[in-house]
Scaffold this motif. Structure first.
Motif, PDB file in Angstrom:
ATOM      1  N   ARG A 195     -28.057 -61.432  -0.786  1.00 38.20           N
ATOM      2  CA  ARG A 195     -28.712 -62.363  -1.709  1.00 38.20           C
ATOM      3  C   ARG A 195     -27.707 -63.047  -2.634  1.00 38.20           C
ATOM      4  NH1 ARG A 195     -32.329 -63.591   0.856  1.00 38.20           N
ATOM      5  NH2 ARG A 195     -33.173 -61.879   2.046  1.00 38.20           N
ATOM      6  N   ILE A 196     -26.416 -62.682  -2.528  1.00 33.67           N
ATOM      7  CA  ILE A 196     -25.412 -63.172  -3.483  1.00 33.67           C
ATOM      8  C   ILE A 196     -24.486 -64.193  -2.823  1.00 33.67           C
ATOM      9  CG2 ILE A 196     -23.488 -62.515  -4.972  1.00 33.67           C
ATOM     10  CD1 ILE A 196     -24.832 -59.800  -5.346  1.00 33.67           C
ATOM     11  N   VAL A 197     -24.377 -65.361  -3.462  1.00 29.49           N
ATOM     12  CA  VAL A 197     -23.477 -66.421  -3.019  1.00 29.49           C
ATOM     13  C   VAL A 197     -22.201 -66.343  -3.848  1.00 29.49           C
ATOM     14  CG1 VAL A 197     -23.168 -68.916  -2.832  1.00 29.49           C
ATOM     15  CG2 VAL A 197     -25.424 -67.907  -2.414  1.00 29.49           C
ATOM     16  N   PRO A 198     -21.054 -66.093  -3.235  1.00 32.35           N
ATOM     17  CA  PRO A 198     -19.811 -66.055  -4.013  1.00 32.35           C
ATOM     18  C   PRO A 198     -19.521 -67.410  -4.652  1.00 32.35           C
ATOM     19  CG  PRO A 198     -19.507 -65.086  -1.835  1.00 32.35           C
ATOM     20  CD  PRO A 198     -20.836 -65.769  -1.811  1.00 32.35           C
ATOM     21  N   VAL A 199     -18.916 -67.376  -5.827  1.00 32.89           N
ATOM     22  CA  VAL A 199     -18.519 -68.596  -6.523  1.00 32.89           C
ATOM     23  C   VAL A 199     -17.032 -68.505  -6.816  1.00 32.89           C
ATOM     24  CG1 VAL A 199     -18.819 -70.014  -8.589  1.00 32.89           C
ATOM     25  CG2 VAL A 199     -20.804 -68.900  -7.550  1.00 32.89           C
ATOM     26  N   GLN A 200     -16.286 -69.468  -6.287  1.00 32.46           N
ATOM     27  CA  GLN A 200     -14.823 -69.482  -6.437  1.00 32.46           C
ATOM     28  C   GLN A 200     -14.218 -68.135  -6.065  1.00 32.46           C
ATOM     29  OE1 GLN A 200     -13.799 -71.018 -10.326  1.00 32.46           O
ATOM     30  NE2 GLN A 200     -14.687 -73.021  -9.905  1.00 32.46           N
ATOM     31  N   GLY A 201     -14.750 -67.561  -4.987  1.00 27.54           N
ATOM     32  CA  GLY A 201     -14.226 -66.305  -4.453  1.00 27.54           C
ATOM     33  C   GLY A 201     -14.723 -65.054  -5.132  1.00 27.54           C
ATOM     34  N   TRP A 202     -15.555 -65.211  -6.182  1.00 30.43           N
ATOM     35  CA  TRP A 202     -16.036 -64.045  -6.932  1.00 30.43           C
ATOM     36  C   TRP A 202     -17.446 -63.689  -6.479  1.00 30.43           C
ATOM     37  CZ3 TRP A 202     -13.627 -60.550  -9.742  1.00 30.43           C
ATOM     38  CH2 TRP A 202     -14.384 -59.662 -10.534  1.00 30.43           C
ATOM     39  N   SER A 203     -17.680 -62.418  -6.145  1.00 35.01           N
ATOM     40  CA  SER A 203     -18.995 -62.022  -5.618  1.00 35.01           C
ATOM     41  C   SER A 203     -19.562 -60.771  -6.294  1.00 35.01           C
ATOM     42  CB  SER A 203     -18.893 -61.759  -4.112  1.00 35.01           C
ATOM     43  OG  SER A 203     -17.941 -60.745  -3.838  1.00 35.01           O
ATOM     44  N   LYS A 204     -18.972 -60.371  -7.426  1.00 30.46           N
ATOM     45  CA  LYS A 204     -19.346 -59.106  -8.058  1.00 30.46           C
ATOM     46  C   LYS A 204     -20.120 -59.324  -9.351  1.00 30.46           C
ATOM     47  CE  LYS A 204     -17.190 -54.930 -10.016  1.00 30.46           C
ATOM     48  NZ  LYS A 204     -15.899 -54.281 -10.339  1.00 30.46           N
ATOM     49  N   ASP A 205     -21.228 -58.589  -9.517  1.00 26.89           N
ATOM     50  CA  ASP A 205     -21.907 -58.514 -10.814  1.00 26.89           C
ATOM     51  C   ASP A 205     -21.043 -57.648 -11.725  1.00 26.89           C
ATOM     52  OD1 ASP A 205     -24.131 -59.916  -9.766  1.00 26.89           O
ATOM     53  OD2 ASP A 205     -25.022 -58.055  -9.044  1.00 26.89           O
ATOM     54  N   ASP A 206     -20.642 -58.192 -12.870  1.00 26.21           N
ATOM     55  CA  ASP A 206     -19.635 -57.457 -13.643  1.00 26.21           C
ATOM     56  C   ASP A 206     -20.169 -56.678 -14.837  1.00 26.21           C
ATOM     57  OD1 ASP A 206     -20.114 -59.420 -15.540  1.00 26.21           O
ATOM     58  OD2 ASP A 206     -18.119 -60.318 -15.440  1.00 26.21           O
ATOM     59  N   GLY A 207     -21.502 -56.619 -14.993  1.00 30.71           N
ATOM     60  CA  GLY A 207     -22.053 -55.901 -16.137  1.00 30.71           C
ATOM     61  C   GLY A 207     -22.424 -54.459 -15.867  1.00 30.71           C
ATOM     62  N   ILE A 208     -22.444 -54.073 -14.596  1.00 26.45           N
ATOM     63  CA  ILE A 208     -22.908 -52.730 -14.219  1.00 26.45           C
ATOM     64  C   ILE A 208     -21.836 -51.694 -14.575  1.00 26.45           C
ATOM     65  CG2 ILE A 208     -23.683 -51.284 -12.301  1.00 26.45           C
ATOM     66  CD1 ILE A 208     -24.446 -53.976 -10.894  1.00 26.45           C
ATOM     67  N   ARG A 209     -22.266 -50.623 -15.233  1.00 27.35           N
ATOM     68  CA  ARG A 209     -21.344 -49.566 -15.649  1.00 27.35           C
ATOM     69  C   ARG A 209     -21.721 -48.270 -14.928  1.00 27.35           C
ATOM     70  NH1 ARG A 209     -19.298 -53.480 -16.877  1.00 27.35           N
ATOM     71  NH2 ARG A 209     -18.759 -54.310 -18.933  1.00 27.35           N
ATOM     72  N   PRO A 210     -21.070 -47.973 -13.794  1.00 23.97           N
ATOM     73  CA  PRO A 210     -21.396 -46.749 -13.045  1.00 23.97           C
ATOM     74  C   PRO A 210     -21.204 -45.478 -13.858  1.00 23.97           C
ATOM     75  CG  PRO A 210     -20.066 -48.244 -11.707  1.00 23.97           C
ATOM     76  CD  PRO A 210     -20.055 -48.782 -13.106  1.00 23.97           C
ATOM     77  N   ARG A 211     -20.328 -45.538 -14.855  1.00 26.99           N
ATOM     78  CA  ARG A 211     -20.031 -44.347 -15.665  1.00 26.99           C
ATOM     79  C   ARG A 211     -20.722 -44.384 -17.030  1.00 26.99           C
ATOM     80  NH1 ARG A 211     -13.546 -43.252 -14.537  1.00 26.99           N
ATOM     81  NH2 ARG A 211     -13.724 -43.083 -12.253  1.00 26.99           N
ATOM     82  N   MET A 212     -21.738 -45.191 -17.138  1.00 27.47           N
ATOM     83  CA  MET A 212     -22.496 -45.207 -18.395  1.00 27.47           C
ATOM     84  C   MET A 212     -23.008 -43.806 -18.689  1.00 27.47           C
ATOM     85  SD  MET A 212     -23.635 -46.843 -21.006  1.00 27.47           S
ATOM     86  CE  MET A 212     -23.523 -48.603 -20.619  1.00 27.47           C
ATOM     87  N   SER A 213     -22.841 -43.362 -19.926  1.00 28.52           N
ATOM     88  CA  SER A 213     -23.202 -41.992 -20.291  1.00 28.52           C
ATOM     89  C   SER A 213     -23.976 -41.955 -21.591  1.00 28.52           C
ATOM     90  CB  SER A 213     -21.938 -41.144 -20.438  1.00 28.52           C
ATOM     91  OG  SER A 213     -21.169 -41.585 -21.550  1.00 28.52           O
ATOM     92  N   GLN A 214     -24.660 -40.850 -21.797  1.00 35.51           N
ATOM     93  CA  GLN A 214     -25.370 -40.656 -23.051  1.00 35.51           C
ATOM     94  C   GLN A 214     -24.391 -40.603 -24.211  1.00 35.51           C
ATOM     95  OE1 GLN A 214     -28.868 -40.483 -23.675  1.00 35.51           O
ATOM     96  NE2 GLN A 214     -27.924 -40.869 -25.670  1.00 35.51           N
ATOM     97  N   ARG A 215     -23.244 -40.021 -23.985  1.00 32.06           N
ATOM     98  CA  ARG A 215     -22.230 -39.936 -25.040  1.00 32.06           C
ATOM     99  C   ARG A 215     -21.815 -41.329 -25.514  1.00 32.06           C
ATOM    100  NH1 ARG A 215     -16.206 -37.137 -24.475  1.00 32.06           N
ATOM    101  NH2 ARG A 215     -15.528 -37.543 -26.620  1.00 32.06           N
ATOM    102  N   LEU A 216     -21.601 -42.246 -24.559  1.00 33.56           N
ATOM    103  CA  LEU A 216     -21.214 -43.602 -24.916  1.00 33.56           C
ATOM    104  C   LEU A 216     -22.347 -44.313 -25.655  1.00 33.56           C
ATOM    105  CD1 LEU A 216     -19.374 -46.067 -24.843  1.00 33.56           C
ATOM    106  CD2 LEU A 216     -20.209 -46.544 -22.539  1.00 33.56           C
ATOM    107  N   LEU A 217     -23.549 -44.187 -25.153  1.00 34.41           N
ATOM    108  CA  LEU A 217     -24.690 -44.844 -25.788  1.00 34.41           C
ATOM    109  C   LEU A 217     -24.904 -44.336 -27.213  1.00 34.41           C
ATOM    110  CD1 LEU A 217     -27.206 -44.871 -22.807  1.00 34.41           C
ATOM    111  CD2 LEU A 217     -26.155 -46.879 -23.864  1.00 34.41           C
TER     112      LEU A 217
END
Length: 382
Positions: A195-217
């Motif tokens: 569903r994602i169309v790359p733009v100028q070679g970029w294809s990644k959603d950059d807001g996702i934090r796989p290591r988001m933790s309760q400690r950080l929040l």
């Protein structure tokens, strides 16, 4: 009335403000998506295009986008501003046009560049000239309700709803953790890559934090000070991106031998208290489901735009047994919220969520500034 189908839906990566897309105009982002849609669907004719936009430069930027995408000059284009619900409103309008026989193929969605949001100025004769915070007529955020000139009115509305409902910081943060975890899992599984169309070679959603933790929040400061609940972790980020869909009539689908993704079953737009805009998501979905004679329990996928985690908390409290099908791949707390595009992003995610569920029906709903809301119901065809 014609049946209306979604032939395809695509989006750009969702990128944070002042990030990879900081110098790319919203109409350019949108044009990249539209060009890909035309090619993928093999479109030889388009009856019209509707594009949502909330904080752009004004004017009919959807027309600019259509021309940049190479659509014929004869194709009409219109820009829709329903703030956060703009793309969903554009798709609902396109649905109505196709259903009523005003053409067989419409493109609809939205585009946004928060990075390029212009600073505007009220005319000196406008009484609001001196009412903006600095008293110099300059503003970034439009007025959404009479008597309310606060630039952070959406944030305050979310905090107001949280306070009225007795929502705790812990409840909000649980949803932020869920959103990032589910979004990270979706990226790892590649469920949204088509569903994602790359733009100028970029294809990644950059807001996702796989290591988001309760400690950080837990370490994040309260956005509105002591005694409140919202933090940067439980309110969505500000983003750039675009998303569009091709809507086609049942006659077109049959004549062309096309296999669409889904059938649009209905749409709804609902208004409410502008001081409590987060309530718009569930309120609008409630109205559409009642109109269709459906229940949340009948749905295999539910996508609400989680501009604020309080939206999620309200849904869970009202429909705890339906949470398993809600925002299956995470939501805007992780991906972000490019205002005018988000409704069409929800459509892309809803289609893939229904696929993951093995088919069936689903709904998307999004709250907008000023107490507005827009919802769309789908039935998967594939």
């Amino acid at each position: 009335m014609q049946d209306v189908y979604v032939l395809d839906v695509l989006r750009t990566p969702i990128v944070g403000k002042n990030g990879k897309f900081k110098a790319i105009r919203p109409e350019v982002l949108g044009a990249e998506v539209v060009k890909s849609l035309v090619q993928r669907c093999g479109l030889t004719a388009v009856d019209g295009i509707l594009g949502g936009n909330a904080v752009g430069t004004g004017g009919n930027i959807t027309r600019l986008m259509a021309l940049l995408a190479g659509l014929p000059e004869a194709v009409p284009a219109c820009t829709v501003d329903m703030q956060c619900a703009s793309a969903a409103a554009a798709m609902a309008m396109a649905y109505a046009n196709v259903a009523s026989g005003q053409g067989d193929v419409w493109i609809a969605g939205g585009m946004e560049s928060s990075s390029l949001q212009p600073l505007r100025t009220y005319a000196p004769a406008d009484e609001r000239y001196k009412l903006v915070p600095d008293g110099n007529g300059e503003y970034y955020t439009a007025q959404f309700a009479p008597g309310d000139m606060a630039p952070d009115t959406m944030l305050r509305g979310a905090e107001r709803v949280a306070a009225e409902e007795g929502v705790t910081r812990a409840e909000l943060e649980a949803w932020a953790l869920r959103s990032h975890a589910r979004a990270a899992a979706a990226v790892k599984a590649g469920v949204l890559k088509d569903r994602i169309v790359p733009v100028q070679g970029w294809s990644k959603d950059d807001g996702i934090r796989p290591r988001m933790s309760q400690r950080l929040l837990s370490r994040l400061p309260l956005l509105l000070g002591e005694g409140t609940t919202l933090t940067a972790g439980t309110a969505c980020c500000i983003n750039d991106g675009a998303a569009f869909a091709v809507l086609a009539s049942g006659d077109y689908v049959r004549r062309q031998g096309r296999r669409p993704l889904a059938r649009i079953v209905g749409t709804a737009a609902v208004g409410g208290n502008p001081a409590q805009s987060p309530r718009g998501a569930m309120r609008t979905a409630d109205v559409l489901l009642a109109r269709l004679g459906w229940r949340y329990e009948d749905l295999q996928a539910i996508e609400f735009n989680e501009a604020f985690a309080v939206i999620d908390v309200l849904f869970k409290r009202a429909h705890p047994d339906c949470v398993v099908n809600y925002n299956r791949f995470g939501g805007a707390l992780a991906y972000g919220h490019p205002y005018g595009a988000s409704g069409a992003i929800l459509l892309a995610h809803l289609v893939e969520s229904l696929r993951a569920a093995g088919g069936g029906c689903g709904i998307l709903s999004i709250a907008g500034a000023g107490g507005m809301g827009e919802a769309i119901a789908l039935e998967l065809v594939e």
